[in-house]
Design an enzyme around this catalytic site. Structure first.
Site, mmCIF file in Angstrom:
data_model
loop_
_atom_site.group_PDB
_atom_site.id
_atom_site.type_symbol
_atom_site.label_atom_id
_atom_site.label_comp_id
_atom_site.label_asym_id
_atom_site.label_seq_id
_atom_site.Cartn_x
_atom_site.Cartn_y
_atom_site.Cartn_z
ATOM 1 N N LYS A 292 39.719 36.414 34.382
ATOM 2 C CA LYS A 292 39.058 35.116 34.142
ATOM 3 C C LYS A 292 39.300 34.168 35.316
ATOM 4 O O LYS A 292 38.404 33.468 35.762
ATOM 5 C CB LYS A 292 39.588 34.468 32.858
ATOM 6 C CG LYS A 292 39.091 35.124 31.595
ATOM 7 C CD LYS A 292 39.369 34.292 30.361
ATOM 8 C CE LYS A 292 40.830 34.180 30.045
ATOM 9 N NZ LYS A 292 41.459 35.431 29.562
ATOM 10 N N MET B 104 49.588 32.834 18.929
ATOM 11 C CA MET B 104 48.807 32.557 17.720
ATOM 12 C C MET B 104 49.294 33.291 16.469
ATOM 13 O O MET B 104 49.004 32.850 15.365
ATOM 14 C CB MET B 104 47.327 32.878 17.965
ATOM 15 C CG MET B 104 46.658 31.923 18.916
ATOM 16 S SD MET B 104 46.840 30.210 18.419
ATOM 17 C CE MET B 104 47.966 29.641 19.659
ATOM 18 N N CYS C 89 45.611 25.506 17.199
ATOM 19 C CA CYS C 89 46.377 26.569 17.880
ATOM 20 C C CYS C 89 47.842 26.230 18.119
ATOM 21 O O CYS C 89 48.673 27.124 18.103
ATOM 22 C CB CYS C 89 45.691 26.994 19.177
ATOM 23 S SG CYS C 89 45.561 25.725 20.415
ATOM 24 N N MET C 90 48.179 24.976 18.373
ATOM 25 C CA MET C 90 49.553 24.679 18.762
ATOM 26 C C MET C 90 50.310 23.752 17.817
ATOM 27 O O MET C 90 51.485 23.493 18.030
ATOM 28 C CB MET C 90 49.578 24.040 20.162
ATOM 29 C CG MET C 90 49.125 24.947 21.263
ATOM 30 S SD MET C 90 49.698 26.652 21.132
ATOM 31 C CE MET C 90 51.449 26.441 21.074
ATOM 32 N N GLY D 182 47.830 28.400 24.428
ATOM 33 C CA GLY D 182 46.585 29.081 24.763
ATOM 34 C C GLY D 182 45.757 28.339 25.789
ATOM 35 O O GLY D 182 45.091 28.943 26.618
ATOM 36 N N GLN D 183 45.770 27.021 25.762
ATOM 37 C CA GLN D 183 44.843 26.240 26.586
ATOM 38 C C GLN D 183 45.556 25.637 27.803
ATOM 39 O O GLN D 183 46.765 25.449 27.789
ATOM 40 C CB GLN D 183 44.216 25.127 25.748
ATOM 41 C CG GLN D 183 43.489 25.658 24.517
ATOM 42 C CD GLN D 183 42.744 24.567 23.783
ATOM 43 O OE1 GLN D 183 41.686 24.132 24.218
ATOM 44 N NE2 GLN D 183 43.275 24.116 22.676
HETATM 45 S S1 SF4 Z 1 45.849 30.752 33.920
HETATM 46 FE FE1 SF4 Z 1 45.409 32.351 32.416
HETATM 47 S S2 SF4 Z 1 43.193 32.691 32.616
HETATM 48 FE FE2 SF4 Z 1 43.867 31.661 34.475
HETATM 49 S S3 SF4 Z 1 44.352 33.294 35.941
HETATM 50 FE FE3 SF4 Z 1 46.260 32.762 34.883
HETATM 51 S S4 SF4 Z 1 46.394 34.202 33.189
HETATM 52 FE FE4 SF4 Z 1 44.249 34.219 33.887
#
Ligand code: SF4
Lengths: 78, 776
Positions: B92, B365, B181-182, B402-403
Site C-alpha cells: 500500500k 482489532m 477501532c481504538m 489501524g489508522q
Molecule cells: S504505514 Fe502501513 S500501509 Fe504504510 S507502508 Fe507502512 S505498513 Fe504499509
C-alpha cells in the site's frame, strides 16, 4: 490468460540452480533476489488447464522448498 | 518503488505481478534487493525532488520519501533514516501516491438540489454549511449538530474540529471512526494505567525473545512491523506465537499457531494468569510494589438497545480474592471453553512465566472489536503486570493502531465525546485549561458527554441530531447493522455534509459534498502507534477547488462568528495550530516535540522532554516523569500503581444456534485501506484484490459442496448478502466460522453485522455474530 506471481523459497544453497531450472520453462520469468534466499517467479499461461499443468510441474521441482502465491491476474486474451 | 510509467496492458499486468511479489518479499526479508528491477521504474532522466512524509495508510506510520516532478508526485520509496520502517514499505505504501490521481477525484463542491447534485463554488458551499449549522442550533439546540471525523484526520484537522464544536458551539457531539477501532484500547489503558497509549515502542522488537500476537493478523495489517519480527527471527531466533480464531498469513509465518473459539480469549488469558500464579512465576516484588487489584461489574449487556447506558463500579480486592477468582480458569476449564488444548495454554503461559524470556504482546482489532474488549485488554496487561514484563526494553504489551493518526488525532487531540485535548470534559480543571487555551468562557464546555459513535448515528435516526458533518471517513460502509443508520441519515429534516476526496456510499447520503485536499496536497501531522508524531509539508497542489479539512473547518468557524478563536493566518495556520495544541500537553507526562524537531527528523515520540523522546514510559531509567523514587512509577493513577483487573469470561452478544449455526467475523486485507475508497482506485491493488469474498473452512465447504468462486448466501437476523466463496486460498477459518473483508462497497458485509459493543468502550464487535450460509 492467467498471470501469477510467486515467492519461491529454494532448498538451501540452491537459489541460482533453481533460477536456471525455472527460467528454462517457457511460461516462467524469474527474478532472484540479490542478497536473500528467495526468488520471484511470474508465470504466464493461456488457460486454466495449462496453468494447472504448469503448477504440477513446478511442484515437482526438487529445489523448491516452498512456493507462495502473491498475486493472480486473469486478463482477457489479446 | 512505484512509478507511473507503463505501456502495454499485458506488460503492465506482469509488472504489477512482479511489484506485488517484490513488496511481499520486502515484508518478509527486510533489506532485500532486486537490484535491476527496483531501479527500472525510474525514468533515466528523472530529476526528482524527494521529501519525507508519514505514509497515508496504516498506524505503523512508516516514513516514506516522495519524489515529485513538475508538480506531480511520481515515485515513493521507504525512508532509510526512519527508525519505524528503516527503508521498507508495504504494497500500500509503495502505491500510495496513485490514490491522489484517481479519475473521479472530487474537485468541486456539490450541493443537492431537488434530488440532484449541482456544482457550486467553495465559497457558496461553505456559506451554506455555516448557515445550516446556525439554523439547526437555533431551531433544535446546540446538541442537534455534530461532527464525525477520523483517525485519518491530521492533528490540526481534529484540533480545530474539537475547538469549534466543544469550545465554541458548546456541544460534545464530536466523535471519530477510531471509536470503531481504538476506543477499547483507550479504556483498556485508562482502567489499567490511568493514561492512554503504549508504554513501550517499536524498538522493543529488537529486544524481545517471544512475540505473542493476540488475534492480530500482523502480516497483512501491519506488514512492515511484522517484517521486523521476521528479521529478528532470522537474526536471533526469536519465537512468534499466533493466537487467533483463523489461520492467516501470520499464522503460516509464525513458529506456532494456536486457534481459539471466538470470545474465549478471555478464558485463556485468565488461565495464563492462573498458571503464572500457581507455578510460582509471579514477580512478587513487582506486583507488591507497583500493582493493585480491582474488580468491576459483570453481565453488563451488549448495548443493543437505544440509549443504553453503563458505568462500571470498580471495587478494590486483594490478591487472595483474585487468586480464588482464577480457580474458575484452570487450563482444563479454559480448554473446555476455548477449544485450546491444555498443553497449548501451558505453553503460552510458560513463555510469560520464564523470567529469562522477554515477551512482547501485540494486538489490534481482535481484542478491541470485542464485546468484552476492555476486559480482554485488561487481561493482557494483567499477564504482563503479574510477571513484571512491562515498560522495559523487550517486555512490552503493545496495542497497535489501524489508522495513521488514530493515536495522534483521536486519542491525543481527544476527538471523542468525553475527551478534551488534555483530559476529559467531566473534569473541571481540564475544562478550565481547555477554555483558557481556546479563549472561550469555561461554561461553553459542557461537562456531560453526549453520544458515542453508534449512539450518535442512532440519534441521527431518531432526530435528536439534525446536522452531521462527516470528514475523512466512510461510515456508510463501516457502521455495523448498516441499513438502520443509512435509512436514518436519509430521513427528512437531516442535513449531512461530507468532506472527502472520492465519491463513496457516504457521499451518496450527503446534502453537501466538499472536495478535500489529500495528504501531501496540504500540510499536517499524524501520530502513529508508538506515540510518534510525524510532520509532512505540502508537496503538490490539490485538484480544482479541493481544500484541506482544517481549512474547511476554519472557514465555517469564521462564518459562524468565531474569528477571535480562529485567528490563524492562511500561510502559517498549521504551525500556529500545532503550537497552540502543544500547550494542552505541556509537562513531563505528555510534552509534544516542537515543530522544528518534527520537520528535521522522522518524527518524535511524546513525552518529548529536554530535547529527547521517551521510549519507555513509567520506567524511571527512561521516563523523566517518574518521581516516586522507585524503578517504576505508574503515575497515571493517583497512588502510582497499575491495576490488575478481575475480568471473567462472558459469551458474545449473539452466538451460533440452530438457525444461524456459523460465526461471522469481518476484517481487512493487505491490499486495501479500510473501505477501499482510495486503494480500489489504485490499479495494482484493485486488480490484486478486486472484490470481497467469503472465506470458508474447507471441511464446511466440502460438506456444502461449495468451491472457490461459487456464490454463497449469508443470512443473519439483519438480512442477507451473496458473495463468491474462497476456500483454501489466502486464509482458512476454523470449522463453522466464516470471514468476510469489508473493503468492498458493492458487497457491504455490514448490512448484516450486529451493532453490539463493549459496554465500557462502546466499540462495536465486528468479529462475532451468528450467520447461516448456503450455496446461492
Ligand atoms: S504505514 Fe502501513 S500501509 Fe504504510 S507502508 Fe507502512 S505498513 Fe504499509
Amino acid at each position: 490468460m492467467p498471470i501469477k506471481s510467486y515467492l519461491v523459497h529454494p532448498q538451501e544453497g540452491k537459489k541460482m540452480h533453481l533460477a536456471n531450472v525455472l527460467s528454462e520453462i517457457e511460461q516462467c520469468e524469474v527474478l532472484p533476489a540479490e542478497n536473500k534466499e528467495v526468488l520471484i517467479l511470474v508465470t504466464e499461461t493461456y488457460s486454466k488447464q495449462e496453468e494447472e499443468v504448469l503448477k504440477e510441474k513446478l511442484d515437482s521441482i526438487n529445489e523448491v522448498k516452498l512456493m507462495a502465491l502473491v498475486s493472480g491476474f486473469d486478463t482477457p486474451k489479446k | 518503488m512505484y512509478t507511473s510509467v507503463h505501456t502495454d496492458r499485458r506488460d503492465f499486468i506482469k509488472k504489477m505481478a512482479v511489484l506485488s511479489a517484490m513488496t511481499a518479499a520486502a515484508g518478509m526479508f527486510p533489506g532485500i534487493v532486486f537490484a535491476e528491477e527496483q531501479e527500472r521504474g525510474i525514468p533515466a532522466d528523472a530529476n526528482l525532488d524527494w521529501k519525507k512524509a508519514p505514509c497515508r495508510f496504516c498506524g505503523v506510520g512508516c516514513s516514506v520519501l516522495i519524489g515529485t516532478e513538475n508538480g506531480k508526485a511520481i515515485a515513493v520509496k521507504g525512508d532509510p533514516k526512519s527508525p519505524v520502517n528503516k527503508g521498507l514499505c508495504c504494497v500500500k505504501g509503495y502505491h500510495s501516491i496513485l490514490a491522489l490521481y484517481g479519475k473521479d477525484r472530487l474537485t468541486k463542491p456539490l450541493v443537492k438540489k431537488n434530488g440532484k447534485y449541482v456544482e457550486t463554488s467553495m465559497k457558496e458551499a461553505l456559506d451554506l454549511v455555516a448557515s445550516k449549522m446556525q439554523k439547526t442550533i437555533k431551531d433544535h439546540g446546540k446538541d442537534a449538530v455534530s461532527i464525525y471525523g477520523s483517525g485519518q484526520w491530521t492533528i490540526p484537522d481534529g484540533y480545530v474540529a474539537s475547538k469549534l464544536f466543544k469550545g465554541c458551539i458548546g456541544t460534545n457531539n464530536v466523535e471519530a471512526n477510531a471509536r470503531l477501532c481504538m476506543a477499547t484500547a483507550v479504556t483498556g489503558f485508562l482502567t489499567s494505567f490511568g493514561l492512554d497509549e503504549p508504554m513501550g515502542c517499536y524498538e522493543d522488537i529488537d529486544y524481545a525473545d517471544t512475540f505473542v500476537l493476540w488475534g492480530n493478523n500482523m502480516a497483512e495489517m501491519h506488514p512492515v512491523l511484522f517484517s521486523r519480527l521476521l528479521d529478528q527471527r532470522q537474526k536471533r531466533g526469536v519465537k512468534i506465537i499466533d493466537f487467533a480464531t483463523r489461520t492467516t498469513r501470520t499464522s503460516m509465518a509464525a513458529d506456532k499457531s494456536i486457534l481459539f473459539n471466538p470470545q474465549s480469549d478471555l478464558a485463556v488469558g485468565n488461565a495464563i494468569c492462573y498458571e503464572i500464579i500457581n507455578n510460582g512465576w509471579m514477580n512478587k516484588t513487582f506486583v507488591e510494589e507497583h500493582c493493585n487489584f480491582s474488580k468491576g461489574l459483570t453481565k453488563m449487556g451488549y448495548g443493543l438497545e437505544d440509549n443504553y447506558k453503563f458505568a462500571d463500579k470498580p471495587e478494590t480486592i486483594d490478591f487472595e480474592d483474585y487468586k480464588t477468582f482464577l480457580e474458575d480458569y484452570t487450563p482444563e476449564k479454559a480448554s473446555k471453553i476455548s477449544g485450546v488444548s491444555v498443553k497449548d495454554i501451558k505453553y503460552l503461559a510458560a513463555h510469560f512465566g520464564d523470567p529469562n524470556t522477554k515477551v512482547m504482546s501485540f494486538w489490534c482489532m481482535g481484542p478491541n472489536q470485542h464485546s468484552r474488549g476492555t476486559w480482554m485488554n485488561n487481561i493482557i496487561y494483567n499477564i504482563h503486570l503479574l510477571t513484571g514484563k512491562i515498560s522495559s526494553p523487550g517486555n512490552s504489551p503493545f496495542s497497535l493502531t489501524g489508522q495513521p493518526s488514530a493515536c495522534g488525532t483521536v486519542r491525543e487531540v481527544g476527538t471523542l465525546t468525553h475527551k478534551l485535548p488534555h483530559g476529559v470534559v467531566m473534569n473541571k480543571e481540564h475544562r478550565e485549561l481547555a477554555a483558557k487555551i481556546w479563549d472561550v468562557p469555561v461554561e461553553n464546555i459542557d461537562p456531560k458527554p453526549t453520544y458515542h459513535t453508534v449512539e450518535m448515528f442512532r440519534a441521527l435516526d431518531r432526530g435528536d441530531i439534525r446536522f452531521m458533518w462527516i470528514q475523512v471517513t466512510n461510515p456508510m460502509v463501516t457502521m455495523p447493522k448498516l441499513k438502520r443508520y443509512r435509512d436514518g441519515a436519509k430521513k427528512e429534516g437531516r442535513f449531512i455534509v461530507v468532506s472527502d476526496i472520492y465519491p463513496t456510499p457516504t457521499t451518496d447520503i450527503a446534502d453537501v459534498i466538499l472536495p478535500s485536499a489529500m495528504w501531501i496536497e496540504r500540510e499536517g501531522m499524524y501520530g502513529n502507534s508508538e506515540r510518534r508524531t510525524q510532520y509532512f509539508e505540502q508537496m503538490v497542489e490539490p485538484p480544482g477547488e479541493a481544500m484541506s479539512d482544517t481549512m474547511q473547518l476554519l472557514e465555517v468557524a469564521k462564518r459562524m462568528g468565531f474569528e477571535k478563536q480562529f485567528y490563524y493566518k492562511d500561510e502559517t495556520h498549521i504551525e500556529e495550530i500545532y503550537t497552540e495544541y502543544r500547550k494542552h500537553h505541556e509537562g513531563k507526562k505528555h510534552n509534544m516535540a516542537p515543530l522544528e524537531v518534527l520537520k528535521a527528523q522522522s518524527g518524535a515520540m511524546w513525552p518529548y522532554v529536554d530535547g529527547k523522546s521517551t521510549q519507555w514510559r513509567f520506567n524511571a531509567k527512561y521516563d523523566p516523569a517518574c518521581t516516586n523514587g522507585k524503578d517504576f512509577h505508574f503515575y497515571g493513577k493517583k497512588d502510582g500503581k497499575a491495576v490488575i483487573w478481575q475480568r471473567p469470561y462472558e459469551p458474545a452478544a449473539e452466538e451460533p444456534d440452530a438457525e444461524y449455526p456459523y460465526w461471522l467475523g469481518t476484517g481487512r486485507v493487505v491490499e486495501h485501506w479500510h473501505t477501499g475508497s482510495m486503494t480500489r482506485r489504485i490499479p495494482v491493488l484493485h486488480q490484486a484484490m478486486p472484490h470481497a469474498y467469503v472465506e470458508l473452512n474447507p471441511g464446511d465447504a466440502k460438506r456444502l459442496q461449495i468451491r472457490t468462486g461459487d456464490m454463497v448466501k449469508l443470512t443473519t437476523r439483519r438480512g442477507e448478502i451473496t458473495l463468491p466463496a474462497s476456500v483454501n486460498e489466502r486464509a482458512v477459518p476454523a470449522p463453522m466460522q466464516v470471514f468476510v473483508p469489508f473493503f468492498d462497497e458493492k458487497m457491504l458485509i455490514n448490512e448484516i453485522t450486529l451493532d453490539s459493543f463493549c459496554p465500557i468502550s462502546k466499540e462495536p464487535d465486528y468479529k462475532k455474530c451468528a450467520v447461516n450460509i448456503e450455496k446461492a
